[in-house]
Scaffold this active site. Structure first.
Site, PDB file in Angstrom:
ATOM      1  N   ASP A   1       0.865  -1.192   0.000  1.00 32.00           N
ATOM      2  CA  ASP A   1       0.000   0.000   0.000  1.00 32.00           C
ATOM      3  C   ASP A   1       0.893   1.230   0.000  1.00 32.00           C
ATOM      4  O   ASP A   1       1.973   1.218   0.611  1.00 32.00           O
ATOM      5  CB  ASP A   1      -0.905   0.002   1.240  1.00 32.00           C
ATOM      6  CG  ASP A   1      -2.129   0.882   1.037  1.00 32.00           C
ATOM      7  OD1 ASP A   1      -3.248   0.339   0.963  1.00 32.00           O
ATOM      8  OD2 ASP A   1      -1.973   2.124   0.940  1.00 32.00           O
TER       9      ASP A   1
ATOM     10  N   GLU B   1     -18.735  -5.669   3.948  1.00 32.85           N
ATOM     11  CA  GLU B   1     -18.026  -5.146   5.116  1.00 32.85           C
ATOM     12  C   GLU B   1     -18.768  -5.605   6.370  1.00 32.85           C
ATOM     13  O   GLU B   1     -19.990  -5.700   6.378  1.00 32.85           O
ATOM     14  CB  GLU B   1     -17.969  -3.621   5.079  1.00 32.85           C
ATOM     15  CG  GLU B   1     -17.001  -3.127   4.029  1.00 32.85           C
ATOM     16  CD  GLU B   1     -16.922  -1.604   3.950  1.00 32.85           C
ATOM     17  OE1 GLU B   1     -17.249  -0.932   4.937  1.00 32.85           O
ATOM     18  OE2 GLU B   1     -16.539  -1.100   2.884  1.00 32.85           O
TER      19      GLU B   1
ATOM     20  N   LYS C   1     -20.037  -8.164 -11.656  1.00 27.48           N
ATOM     21  CA  LYS C   1     -19.881  -7.428 -10.398  1.00 27.48           C
ATOM     22  C   LYS C   1     -20.829  -6.228 -10.320  1.00 27.48           C
ATOM     23  O   LYS C   1     -21.565  -6.043  -9.343  1.00 27.48           O
ATOM     24  CB  LYS C   1     -18.418  -6.980 -10.263  1.00 27.48           C
ATOM     25  CG  LYS C   1     -18.150  -5.985  -9.183  1.00 27.48           C
ATOM     26  CD  LYS C   1     -18.329  -6.591  -7.801  1.00 27.48           C
ATOM     27  CE  LYS C   1     -18.366  -5.508  -6.745  1.00 27.48           C
ATOM     28  NZ  LYS C   1     -18.056  -5.957  -5.434  1.00 27.48           N
TER      29      LYS C   1
ATOM     30  N   ASN D   1     -24.204  -5.863  -7.697  1.00 26.34           N
ATOM     31  CA  ASN D   1     -24.434  -4.769  -6.747  1.00 26.34           C
ATOM     32  C   ASN D   1     -25.663  -3.956  -7.144  1.00 26.34           C
ATOM     33  O   ASN D   1     -26.425  -3.506  -6.293  1.00 26.34           O
ATOM     34  CB  ASN D   1     -23.202  -3.864  -6.658  1.00 26.34           C
ATOM     35  CG  ASN D   1     -22.201  -4.386  -5.632  1.00 26.34           C
ATOM     36  OD1 ASN D   1     -22.416  -5.433  -5.027  1.00 26.34           O
ATOM     37  ND2 ASN D   1     -21.119  -3.662  -5.433  1.00 26.34           N
TER      38      ASN D   1
ATOM     39  N   CYS E   1     -19.658   1.025  -1.896  1.00 27.86           N
ATOM     40  CA  CYS E   1     -19.871   0.186  -3.080  1.00 27.86           C
ATOM     41  C   CYS E   1     -21.159   0.500  -3.829  1.00 27.86           C
ATOM     42  O   CYS E   1     -21.108   0.922  -4.987  1.00 27.86           O
ATOM     43  CB  CYS E   1     -19.850  -1.280  -2.677  1.00 27.86           C
ATOM     44  SG  CYS E   1     -18.369  -1.711  -1.758  1.00 27.86           S
TER      45      CYS E   1
ATOM     46  N   LYS F   1     -21.623   4.106  -5.523  1.00 34.33           N
ATOM     47  CA  LYS F   1     -20.637   4.356  -6.586  1.00 34.33           C
ATOM     48  C   LYS F   1     -20.828   3.389  -7.758  1.00 34.33           C
ATOM     49  O   LYS F   1     -20.722   3.797  -8.913  1.00 34.33           O
ATOM     50  CB  LYS F   1     -19.225   4.282  -5.976  1.00 34.33           C
ATOM     51  CG  LYS F   1     -18.231   3.400  -6.659  1.00 34.33           C
ATOM     52  CD  LYS F   1     -16.909   3.338  -5.955  1.00 34.33           C
ATOM     53  CE  LYS F   1     -16.523   1.939  -5.527  1.00 34.33           C
ATOM     54  NZ  LYS F   1     -16.451   0.939  -6.566  1.00 34.33           N
TER      55      LYS F   1
ATOM     56  N   LYS G   1     -23.424   1.090   7.890  1.00 32.76           N
ATOM     57  CA  LYS G   1     -24.158  -0.097   8.332  1.00 32.76           C
ATOM     58  C   LYS G   1     -23.462  -0.623   9.583  1.00 32.76           C
ATOM     59  O   LYS G   1     -22.355  -0.156   9.902  1.00 32.76           O
ATOM     60  CB  LYS G   1     -24.217  -1.151   7.228  1.00 32.76           C
ATOM     61  CG  LYS G   1     -22.887  -1.775   6.885  1.00 32.76           C
ATOM     62  CD  LYS G   1     -23.107  -2.925   5.919  1.00 32.76           C
ATOM     63  CE  LYS G   1     -21.891  -3.816   5.872  1.00 32.76           C
ATOM     64  NZ  LYS G   1     -22.082  -4.989   5.065  1.00 32.76           N
TER      65      LYS G   1
HETATM   66  C1  UGA Z   1     -21.871  -4.722  -0.909  1.00 27.72           C
HETATM   67  C2  UGA Z   1     -22.295  -6.096  -1.432  1.00 27.72           C
HETATM   68  O1  UGA Z   1     -23.310  -6.650  -0.579  1.00 27.72           O
HETATM   69  C3  UGA Z   1     -21.105  -7.051  -1.493  1.00 27.72           C
HETATM   70  O2  UGA Z   1     -21.510  -8.285  -2.080  1.00 27.72           O
HETATM   71  C4  UGA Z   1     -20.006  -6.402  -2.359  1.00 27.72           C
HETATM   72  O3  UGA Z   1     -18.843  -7.207  -2.378  1.00 27.72           O
HETATM   73  C5  UGA Z   1     -19.647  -5.044  -1.780  1.00 27.72           C
HETATM   74  O4  UGA Z   1     -20.820  -4.209  -1.732  1.00 27.72           O
HETATM   75  C6  UGA Z   1     -18.593  -4.439  -2.677  1.00 27.72           C
HETATM   76  O5  UGA Z   1     -18.920  -4.119  -3.824  1.00 27.72           O
HETATM   77  O6  UGA Z   1     -17.426  -4.413  -2.297  1.00 27.72           O
HETATM   78  P1  UGA Z   1     -21.370  -3.669   1.513  1.00 27.72           P
HETATM   79  O7  UGA Z   1     -21.371  -2.354   0.814  1.00 27.72           O
HETATM   80  O8  UGA Z   1     -20.272  -4.003   2.436  1.00 27.72           O
HETATM   81  O9  UGA Z   1     -21.425  -4.877   0.444  1.00 27.72           O
HETATM   82  O10 UGA Z   1     -22.712  -3.729   2.391  1.00 27.72           O
HETATM   83  P2  UGA Z   1     -24.171  -4.373   2.261  1.00 27.72           P
HETATM   84  O11 UGA Z   1     -24.370  -5.296   3.384  1.00 27.72           O
HETATM   85  O12 UGA Z   1     -24.412  -4.895   0.906  1.00 27.72           O
HETATM   86  O13 UGA Z   1     -25.091  -3.087   2.502  1.00 27.72           O
HETATM   87  C7  UGA Z   1     -25.066  -1.976   1.625  1.00 27.72           C
HETATM   88  C8  UGA Z   1     -26.074  -0.948   2.046  1.00 27.72           C
HETATM   89  O14 UGA Z   1     -27.391  -1.406   1.809  1.00 27.72           O
HETATM   90  C9  UGA Z   1     -26.035  -0.571   3.518  1.00 27.72           C
HETATM   91  O15 UGA Z   1     -26.191   0.812   3.659  1.00 27.72           O
HETATM   92  C10 UGA Z   1     -27.217  -1.300   4.132  1.00 27.72           C
HETATM   93  O16 UGA Z   1     -27.742  -0.669   5.260  1.00 27.72           O
HETATM   94  C11 UGA Z   1     -28.207  -1.262   2.978  1.00 27.72           C
HETATM   95  N1  UGA Z   1     -29.212  -2.350   2.995  1.00 27.72           N
HETATM   96  C12 UGA Z   1     -28.838  -3.627   2.811  1.00 27.72           C
HETATM   97  C13 UGA Z   1     -30.558  -2.025   3.149  1.00 27.72           C
HETATM   98  O17 UGA Z   1     -30.935  -0.854   3.299  1.00 27.72           O
HETATM   99  N2  UGA Z   1     -31.481  -3.046   3.114  1.00 27.72           N
HETATM  100  C14 UGA Z   1     -31.125  -4.332   2.930  1.00 27.72           C
HETATM  101  O18 UGA Z   1     -32.032  -5.202   2.888  1.00 27.72           O
HETATM  102  C15 UGA Z   1     -29.771  -4.633   2.791  1.00 27.72           C
END
Ligand code: UGA
Length: 460
Positions: free
Chosen positions: A32, A153, A207, A211, A264, A267, A328
């Site tokens: 890094d 995450e 990918k 998302n 994620c 963006k 989250k």
């Molecule tokens: C997301 C994807 O779930 C992963 O599969 C992917 O690898 C990652 O992006 C990435 O592209 O690196 P992440 O952003 O860590 O993962 O979090 P999520 O658990 O997916 O939640 C994303 C957002 O959606 C959060 O703000 C969460 O509160 C919201 N969310 C999620 C809802 O409002 N309702 C839901 O039912 C689920």
């Protein structure tokens, strides 16, 4: 067979991937450009909050190396992962400057032929460009393949070892690289998971598409929650009923709430929309997904205004408590946190004092760091002075302190610490017992018996 792997980028994805690959028995070097991050890692500290990660770093100490030097980091590497971030440009397109900078460094420092695995989320066609950038700098042979990441995450280590699928994108002629990657992941591809072997461009699209559909599910249920509210239906019951249909799925993203944030979904949705526009193939549905997500902030604000009005409290005089700041639970990541956007709209409309509690993130540090604050309030002392954080006491003590004489508590991020609040005690401390649950954790029954008024996202 043990492999020598180099990971470029020690963000949430790169670091977790590197540490988990070490746990599988490989020798991993993480590179890094941030001296600060590498210094922490060399001292055995994790620069990010990810449950289980410090323990796994300690356990695999002998197989992990950390460096800021590409030359040192690439020494003897069979596989080189690019896991740098791809933030949004103002146009919404993915900014690939970090990816190409990494590719150039790889080309300049490569001593042996290698497989380049792209983990960064990149628009279709980027893998081919990366190959060109590297080959321009070296006569060593590289195979660039795509292996998009699906870790969440907060649950990243679990996800690494329990993937739904491993997607490998490679063009004809790179069969050896595909075989190497399949061998690397063989222990995590359990009976439930599958390899998806496809071409480079398709893997890149998988990918973004994954998302985007998850984000669309969220916007769908969020929009539906407003209709549910009007017709006296509980949206959580609707989601429960939907998820048992295997075509929708038990893990579908159907929890209505404040909307999606993080580094994620926002963006990636923007980048795919931008690609659609560029190619004259507009993604109308996805454009609405984004708009609905923005509207969730205004909808939440309306609920806040309404609950205070019904309690005869002037919005501009209210003492407001905000629970949760990270985008989250179980992460310290505040990038594009919907909570920040909500705080911004509250301040913009004249909120007087907002007391913010988060188990990991400190509002004072966020204000100091500035980077992830909404633009309007960055450096705006008058507005920022209205935000109050807590440095003393444990989280329960902080909640008690914040709730004293408060008019309203808003649940913005469903951290475990906030999902079983003691409403009898809280109610005794508050000036007005108003609660806005933006993550649909609580039922009206549970709160009303303690004299609280509750507003949520489409629950009865
Ligand atoms: C997301 C994807 O779930 C992963 O599969 C992917 O690898 C990652 O992006 C990435 O592209 O690196 P992440 O952003 O860590 O993962 O979090 P999520 O658990 O997916 O939640 C994303 C957002 O959606 C959060 O703000 C969460 O509160 C919201 N969310 C999620 C809802 O409002 N309702 C839901 O039912 C689920």
């Amino acid at each position: 067979m043990t492999k020598n792997i180099t990971i470029i980028g020690t963000g949430y994805i790169g670091l977790v991937t590197g540490v988990c690959l070490a746990e599988l028995g490989n020798n991993v070097t993480c590179v890094d450009i941030s001296e600060e991050k590498i210094k922490k890692l060399k001292n055995g500290e994790s620069p990010i909050f990810e449950p289980g990660l410090p323990e796994l770093i300690a356990k695999n100490k002998s197989r992990l190396k950390f460096t800021t030097s590409y030359a040192e980091g690439l020494e003897g590497a069979d596989l080189i992962y690019i896991a740098v971030h791809t933030p949004s440009k103002p146009s919404g397109e993915a900014d690939l400057k970090y990816v190409f900078a990494a590719a150039k460094e790889i080309g300049e420092n490569l001593k042996i032929d290698a497989i380049i695995v792209n983990k960064s989320t990149v628009p279709v066609g980027t893998g081919h460009k990366v190959e060109k950038v590297i080959q321009k700098e070296t006569d060593k042979k590289v195979s660039v393949i795509s292996c998009p990441e699906f870790l969440r995450e907060g649950k990243a280590i679990y996800d690494f070892f329990h993937p739904y699928r491993i997607v490998i994108g490679a063009d004809t002629g790179h069969e050896k690289a595909v075989a190497t990657l399949k061998d690397l992941y063989k222990d995590v591809v359990n009976s439930h998971a599958e390899y998806i072997i496809t071409d480079l461009r398709s893997a890149e699209m998988i990918k973004y598409a994954s998302n985007s559909i998850l984000a669309t599910q969220i916007s769908f249920i969020n929009e539906l929650s407003h209709l549910c509210e009007k017709v006296g239906v509980d949206v959580t019951e609707v989601a429960r009923g939907m998820k048992l249909d295997e075509r929708i799925g038990k893990d579908a993203f159907l929890n209505a709430g404040l909307g999606f944030g993080g580094s994620c979904f926002p963006k990636d949705v923007r980048a795919l929309i931008a690609l659609g526009k560029q190619q004259n193939a507009r993604l109308n549905l996805l454009e609405q997904t984004e708009k609905i997500n923005e509207r969730q902030i205004e909808k939440s604000f309306s609920k806040i205004k309404k609950i205070l009005k019904e309690a005869n409290v002037n919005f501009k005089d209210a003492k407001i408590v905000m629970l949760g700041l990270s985008f989250k639970p179980n992460t310290d990541d505040t990038r594009e946190s919907q909570t920040f956007k909500l705080i911004d709209i509250l301040l913009k409309n004249g909120a007087k004092e907002i007391h913010i509690i988060d188990p990991i993130v400190s509002i004072d540090e966020e204000i100091h760091r500035e980077k992830f604050l909404p633009k309007r309030i960055r450096g705006n002392k008058k507005e920022l002075d209205k935000l109050h954080g807590f440095t003393d006491g444990n989280i329960q003590e902080q909640i008690v302190k914040a709730a004293t004489n408060a008019d309203l508590i808003i649940l913005a991020t469903e951290w475990g610490d906030f999902t079983s609040l003691d409403f009898a005690s809280l109610g005794a401390l508050m000036r007005n017992k108003c609660f806005v649950d933006l993550r649909n954790i609580y039922t009206k029954n549970a709160l009303e018996k303690h004299g609280f008024t509750l507003k949520n996202m489409g629950r009865k």
